[in-house]
Design an enzyme around this catalytic site. Structure first.
Site, mmCIF file in Angstrom:
data_model
loop_
_atom_site.group_PDB
_atom_site.id
_atom_site.type_symbol
_atom_site.label_atom_id
_atom_site.label_comp_id
_atom_site.label_asym_id
_atom_site.label_seq_id
_atom_site.Cartn_x
_atom_site.Cartn_y
_atom_site.Cartn_z
ATOM 1 N N LYS A 6 -8.267 0.175 -34.659
ATOM 2 C CA LYS A 6 -9.730 0.034 -34.648
ATOM 3 C C LYS A 6 -10.282 -0.632 -33.373
ATOM 4 C CE LYS A 6 -10.605 -0.013 -39.630
ATOM 5 N NZ LYS A 6 -11.348 -0.667 -40.714
ATOM 6 N N ASP A 34 -17.992 0.178 -41.531
ATOM 7 C CA ASP A 34 -17.430 -0.693 -42.580
ATOM 8 C C ASP A 34 -18.476 -1.677 -43.110
ATOM 9 O OD1 ASP A 34 -14.836 0.345 -42.728
ATOM 10 O OD2 ASP A 34 -14.121 -0.929 -41.086
#
Ligand code: NAP
Length: 298
Positions: free
Chosen positions: A78, A114
């Protein structure tokens, strides 16, 4: 752009999507997005892509070469993937990590869905109004960063971050200092501050399978009517949530965050509203539960 198919009729090109991670076999994203594509009547595929860290740059280039419309990015890529993208959305800059890439004719933009996925789930399932809320966040890792960033957009009265490693809590709070009333503290402060909180959010991995007996805080300090949220979705209801429910709290599990981070990604790729209920039911069926029971106590 329409192409001419074998039968001579115009047809849309296949929508190519996927998720890059290492490991990746455990990911439920292909199942969830496969069901969503079918529900939307889109032809294409969402595939698991096992990419080791040494191959990340090649894999991102392959997104352009193969004409993928987009990919999700998961552990451990990420942060590292940011170096290979053309543009970063403000969500990715804020969080310092990317979980979604959109490919616009070879130009790759990184997003982070997220935190906003978590907040959309919290508002839909437990707390429609976050403005003015006093929020305690337990944990100061990557998930906490995304959540604090997204929560600040809702103008809460305050966010207190409590973490086992107190320095990390202060560092995370300091990085958001100019965006709202955010402070850091150690875990020993938790019992004395929870009485003043409207929402408590566990962002640590404490209580996750297989250590399901563990809890990040003593539930005796929680009070009736407050919202207790846990990012963990395996198990769907952690021990913290079960004990909070017994104390009259409104509970909110981590499944919705997973569903909505994927819903945002799908919406960025397709421009269509994600079939959230179908995505949720697909995952609940896979994990073995009932969707209503697993969303929240509200
Ligand atoms: P991370 O960056 O590794 O951070 C882990 C956090 O948990 C740190 O604050 C760490 O504290 C704390 N912690 C770990 N073990 C602990 C223990 N035994 N006692 C007290 N604190 C402990 O991990 P992350 O990426 O933020 O993920 C955290 C959790 O969120 C995981 O359970 C993950 O499954 C969940 N999550 C859920 C979703 C979803 O879609 N629902 C998405 C992302 C993450 P220290 O700083 O003191 O080590």
């Amino acid at each position: 752009m329409a192409e001419t198919g074998l039968n001579g009729k115009d047809r849309q090109p296949e929508l190519l999507l996927g998720v890059m991670g290492d490991p990746i076999a455990q990911s439920k994203s292909p199942l969830m997005h496969g069901a969503a594509l079918k529900a939307l009547g889109l032809s294409g595929a969402y595939v698991p892509l096992h990419i080791t860290p040494d191959k990340l740059g090649d894999a991102v280039q392959a997104v352009r070469t193969l004409g993928f419309r987009g990919v999700n990015v998961t552990i451990p890529h990420k942060v590292a993937v940011m170096d290979y993208l053309d543009k970063l959305d403000a969500s990715a800059v804020d969080v310092g990590a990317v979980n979604t890439i959109v490919n616009d004719n070879g130009v790759l933009t990184g997003f982070n869905t997220d935190g906003i996925g978590y907040v959309r789930s919290l508002k839909a399932e437990a707390a429609p109004e976050l403005s003015g809320a006093r929020i305690l966040v337990i944990g100061a890792g990557g998930a906490a960063r995304g959540i604090v960033s997204a929560l600040l957009q809702e103008r809460p009265a305050s966010i207190l971050i409590a973490n086992r490693n107190e320095d990390r809590a202060h560092q995370l709070a300091d990085s958001f200092r100019n965006r709202g009333n955010v402070a850091g503290t150690g875990m020993e402060a938790v019992p004395s501050v929870t009485g003043d909180m409207d929402i408590v959010i566990n962002t640590t991995s404490v209580g996750m399978f297989p250590h399901m007996e563990e809890m990040p805080i003593d539930p005796a300090c929680l009070h009736k009517g407050m919202i207790v949220s846990d990012l963990i979705y395996n198990p769907l209801h952690t021990r913290l949530l079960t004990e909070s429910l017994q104390r009259g709290c409104i509970i909110h599990g981590g499944l919705g965050m997973f569903i909505y981070q994927g819903a945002y990604a799908l919406e960025y790729w397709t421009g269509l509203a994600a079939p959230v209920d179908i995505m949720r039911q697909t995952i609940v069926d896979c994990l073995g539960g009932s969707a209503g029971e697993m969303i929240s106590s509200k």
